[in-house]
Design a protein around this motif. Structure first.
Motif, short mmCIF file in Angstrom:
data_model
loop_
_atom_site.label_atom_id
_atom_site.label_comp_id
_atom_site.label_asym_id
_atom_site.label_seq_id
_atom_site.Cartn_x
_atom_site.Cartn_y
_atom_site.Cartn_z
N SER A 121 0.83 -1.20 0.00
CA SER A 121 0.00 0.00 0.00
C SER A 121 0.87 1.25 0.00
O SER A 121 0.58 2.23 -0.72
CB SER A 121 -0.92 0.00 1.22
N VAL A 150 -6.72 2.51 -2.16
CA VAL A 150 -6.23 1.34 -1.42
C VAL A 150 -7.26 0.86 -0.41
O VAL A 150 -7.52 -0.35 -0.28
CB VAL A 150 -4.89 1.69 -0.72
N ARG A 208 -9.15 -2.81 -0.38
CA ARG A 208 -9.11 -3.68 0.80
C ARG A 208 -10.53 -4.03 1.26
O ARG A 208 -10.81 -5.15 1.70
CB ARG A 208 -8.34 -3.01 1.93
N VAL A 248 -4.66 -6.59 -0.16
CA VAL A 248 -4.10 -5.61 -1.08
C VAL A 248 -2.82 -6.18 -1.67
O VAL A 248 -1.91 -6.57 -0.93
CB VAL A 248 -3.82 -4.28 -0.36
N LEU A 285 -4.85 -3.97 -6.79
CA LEU A 285 -4.75 -2.50 -6.87
C LEU A 285 -4.81 -1.99 -8.30
O LEU A 285 -5.12 -0.82 -8.54
CB LEU A 285 -3.45 -2.03 -6.22
#
Length: 420
Positions: free
Chosen positions: A3, A58, A62, A68, A73
């Motif tokens: 992330s 992000v 999630r 993630v 992503l």
């Protein structure tokens, strides 16, 4: 860590792009050196806005997947789905799943080439906010879905791509807040649901078919059972009468009854019979009747030896012979003749039982339970593949004909239908 690097990458991309833009503007349009501080503030503001946007992306990914990684992503999603149906059915399932997606506006499908292309209206979860309007997250025009189905034997292999309708390099700056991830997962769930429904339907159909087969066997057994006791009762009643008036003939009748039972009872109700076996049964039956009717009963059989092994429904031949005697010859003074003729024509075995008795003018003339059972048993065992007709015989009497699919030897069609 994934992330952090993702947010850092998006922020860095916006910072570099805005720095280059600010330098260009300062050198070409602005001549006031004091304006550099304002441009720096704009660059820092854009970088902060990009960081907040990336952080929001992000968090939403999630929320959607629970994890993630670089794959979740990404704004462009690719799936490989194996569907356990042939390619045409797989295409229909995929096409229907795409058309049911929220925001699906234009679906172009080509069944021959097994391809589907669709435009999906961009439905950003936070659209309308000033922050996303400023960063372009209202979306250019939307997203798109591209599907290709590849035949794989009895299965279909699906390549699914969900992506924004913009150049790939813009992914460094623009995010879709997980919209294409949602689309890809939604299509996958829809396909899984439709496959499960198809499996449940197939299982339900198989259970229903098995139940129908069991009911058919039970009904055939019941109809069969309705015939045999009728003959046994009449024979035993006649033998009882003869024991008083003519014991020798009664003994002969009981001996013929034993022969009849030997040809009848060893087979199960739904077992395969042959025309030759049914002829033996009928001869034993007629030997019993000949004791009572004497010369009033005559028999002519025209059945070629190769046809003796042909499959034929059990007890039906006897039913026709019994009907001919009961309704045709017994009521007629002087009796008459029963003919049994078998022929093969156009892949069908036709067996005719004819008599020169009283015909349809007699009581009922073939409308009793025996002939109704013949029709019902043929329908249950063969469907539309068999036929039963009963007509007047010239110059007198009745001719009844059963037509069934011809098999020279081996498994009968009845057994194929009953045992699948």
């Amino acid at each position: 860590m994934t992330s952090f690097f993702f947010i850092f990458r998006v922020t860095l991309a916006w910072t570099i792009a805005n720095t280059i833009l600010a330098i260009t503007v300062a050198q070409t349009l602005l001549h006031d050196r004091d304006s550099g501080g304002g441009l720096l503030l704009l660059v820092l503001g854009a970088a902060g806005l990009a960081a907040v946007t990336a952080f929001s992306h992000v968090r939403r990914v999630r929320l959607l997947t629970g994890e993630v990684n670089p794959g979740t992503l990404a704004s462009r999603q690719r799936r490989q789905i194996e569907v356990p149906f042939e390619a045409g059915e797989t295409f229909d399932i995929i096409d229907a799943a795409i058309r049911e997606l929220p925001g699906a506006e234009q679906v172009d499908s080509a069944r021959d080439s097994l391809q589907v292309r669709a435009k999906i209206r961009y439905l950003h979860p936070y659209r309308g906010g000033l922050l996303f309007q400023m960063t372009g997250h209202s979306g250019p025009s939307g997203n798109q879905v591209i599907v290709t189905v590849t035949p794989n034997g009895d299965a279909g292999s699906v390549t699914l791509i969900c992506e924004p309708e913009r150049w790939a390099w813009t992914d460094w700056f623009l995010l879709d807040a997980g919209a294409n991830l949602e689309n890809a997962d939604a299509i996958g769930r829809a396909v899984a649901r439709r496959v499960a429904e198809r499996r449940r339907s197939e299982q339900a159909a198989a259970i229903q078919t098995a139940t129908e087969k069991e009911l058919t066997v039970a009904k055939l057994s019941l109809l069969h059972a309705q015939v045999e006791p009728h003959f046994l009762y009449n024979t035993l009643a006649n033998a009882q009468l003869l024991t008083r008036s003519d014991p020798a003939r009664a003994d002969e009748m009981l001996g013929n009854l034993i022969t009849y039972l030997r040809n009848s009872l060893p087979r199960t109700d739904d077992a395969l019979a042959t025309l030759g076996h049914e002829l033996e049964r009928v001869r034993a039956y007629l030997d019993i009747l000949a004791i009572r009717m004497g010369p009033r009963l005559r028999l002519q059989v025209e059945v070629a030896a190769p046809l003796h092994g042909a499959p034929f429904p059990a007890m039906m031949l006897q039913t026709l012979v019994e009907n001919a005697i009961k309704h045709g010859l017994e009521p007629k003074p002087g009796g008459g003749t029963v003919w049994i003729i078998a022929r093969v024509h156009d892949g069908a075995l036709t067996v005719t039982v004819a008599d020169d008795g009283r015909g349809f003018s007699a009581e009922g003339g073939g409308t009793g339970i025996g002939l109704r059972n013949v029709r019902e048993r043929l329908r249950l065992a063969y469907g539309s593949g068999a036929a039963f007709t009963i007509v007047s015989n010239y110059p007198c009497g009745v001719a009844a004909t059963i037509s069934v699919p011809y098999r020279a030897a081996g498994t009968a069609l009845v057994e194929e239908k009953l045992h699948g």
